[in-house]
Write a protein that holds these residues in place. Sequence first.
Motif, short mmCIF file in Angstrom:
data_model
loop_
_atom_site.label_atom_id
_atom_site.label_comp_id
_atom_site.label_asym_id
_atom_site.label_seq_id
_atom_site.Cartn_x
_atom_site.Cartn_y
_atom_site.Cartn_z
N VAL A 25 -3.11 -4.47 0.16
CA VAL A 25 -3.66 -4.97 1.42
C VAL A 25 -2.58 -5.02 2.50
O VAL A 25 -2.81 -4.62 3.65
N GLU A 26 -1.39 -5.48 2.14
CA GLU A 26 -0.29 -5.54 3.10
C GLU A 26 0.10 -4.13 3.59
O GLU A 26 0.37 -3.92 4.76
N LYS A 27 0.08 -3.15 2.67
CA LYS A 27 0.38 -1.77 3.06
C LYS A 27 -0.65 -1.25 4.05
O LYS A 27 -0.31 -0.59 5.03
N GLN A 28 -1.92 -1.53 3.80
CA GLN A 28 -2.98 -1.09 4.70
C GLN A 28 -2.82 -1.73 6.08
O GLN A 28 -3.01 -1.07 7.11
N ILE A 29 -2.48 -3.01 6.10
CA ILE A 29 -2.29 -3.70 7.38
C ILE A 29 -1.13 -3.09 8.15
O ILE A 29 -1.22 -2.83 9.35
N LYS A 31 0.01 -0.06 7.88
CA LYS A 31 -0.38 1.28 8.29
C LYS A 31 -1.27 1.23 9.54
O LYS A 31 -1.06 1.99 10.49
N LYS A 32 -2.21 0.30 9.58
CA LYS A 32 -3.09 0.16 10.73
C LYS A 32 -2.31 -0.31 11.96
O LYS A 32 -2.57 0.13 13.08
N TYR A 33 -1.36 -1.22 11.76
CA TYR A 33 -0.54 -1.71 12.87
C TYR A 33 0.29 -0.58 13.46
O TYR A 33 0.39 -0.43 14.68
N LYS A 34 0.87 0.26 12.57
CA LYS A 34 1.65 1.40 13.03
C LYS A 34 0.78 2.39 13.79
O LYS A 34 1.16 2.92 14.83
N ARG A 35 -0.43 2.62 13.27
CA ARG A 35 -1.37 3.53 13.94
C ARG A 35 -1.78 3.00 15.31
O ARG A 35 -1.91 3.77 16.26
N SER A 36 -1.98 1.69 15.41
CA SER A 36 -2.36 1.12 16.71
C SER A 36 -1.22 1.28 17.72
O SER A 36 -1.47 1.52 18.91
N ASP A 37 0.03 1.16 17.28
CA ASP A 37 1.16 1.41 18.17
C ASP A 37 1.18 2.86 18.65
O ASP A 37 1.43 3.14 19.82
N GLU A 38 0.91 3.80 17.72
CA GLU A 38 0.87 5.21 18.10
C GLU A 38 -0.23 5.47 19.12
O GLU A 38 -0.02 6.18 20.11
N LEU A 39 -1.41 4.90 18.89
CA LEU A 39 -2.52 5.08 19.82
C LEU A 39 -2.20 4.48 21.19
O LEU A 39 -2.59 5.02 22.22
N TRP A 40 -1.52 3.32 21.18
CA TRP A 40 -1.13 2.69 22.45
C TRP A 40 -0.20 3.60 23.23
O TRP A 40 -0.34 3.75 24.45
#
Length: 148
Positions: A25-29, A31-40
């Motif tokens: 679960v922590e890895k998924q979180i 990964k999503k946080y990193k992806r949101s930074d990329e999208l930003w």
Amino acid sequence: MEKDNLLFFRLRSLRSRKRIIKKDVEKQIRKKYKRSDELWEIKRKTPLVPLDQPYQRGFVRFFVVRDDVKRSKDGDFFKGILDKINTKMYSETRKFLKKKRKLGRRIYVEKEQKLARLSTYQWNDPKLGLTTRERQYFLKREDYCPFR
């Protein structure tokens, strides 16, 4: 006997299963946080495209002279005063509401809109151009400012 060891090795204890689930679960979180930074970053770097017909989102509110006053002989005079002290307020919705906390709950209250207040500098400023007749409709009031 080797088969028993293999089975034992593959079975995980309850504690290790919970730990693995928590790590996953922590890895998924992450990964999503990193992806949101990329999208930003992608969103920030995309250039703006000029539109053929520009549009404005939201609503504008301002004061107007009443019809009966406008039709009177001094209608233009009062319209001139209002042009000098009028304010504009912008809102996303037509209701012009703001959030306020009351007894722990959030309620919506109407935004209060006031006319612009003239400072002593603006009172004597020739750019504003208040005539003596226009100045008769104002009250001079001094306020105490603790910072000045």
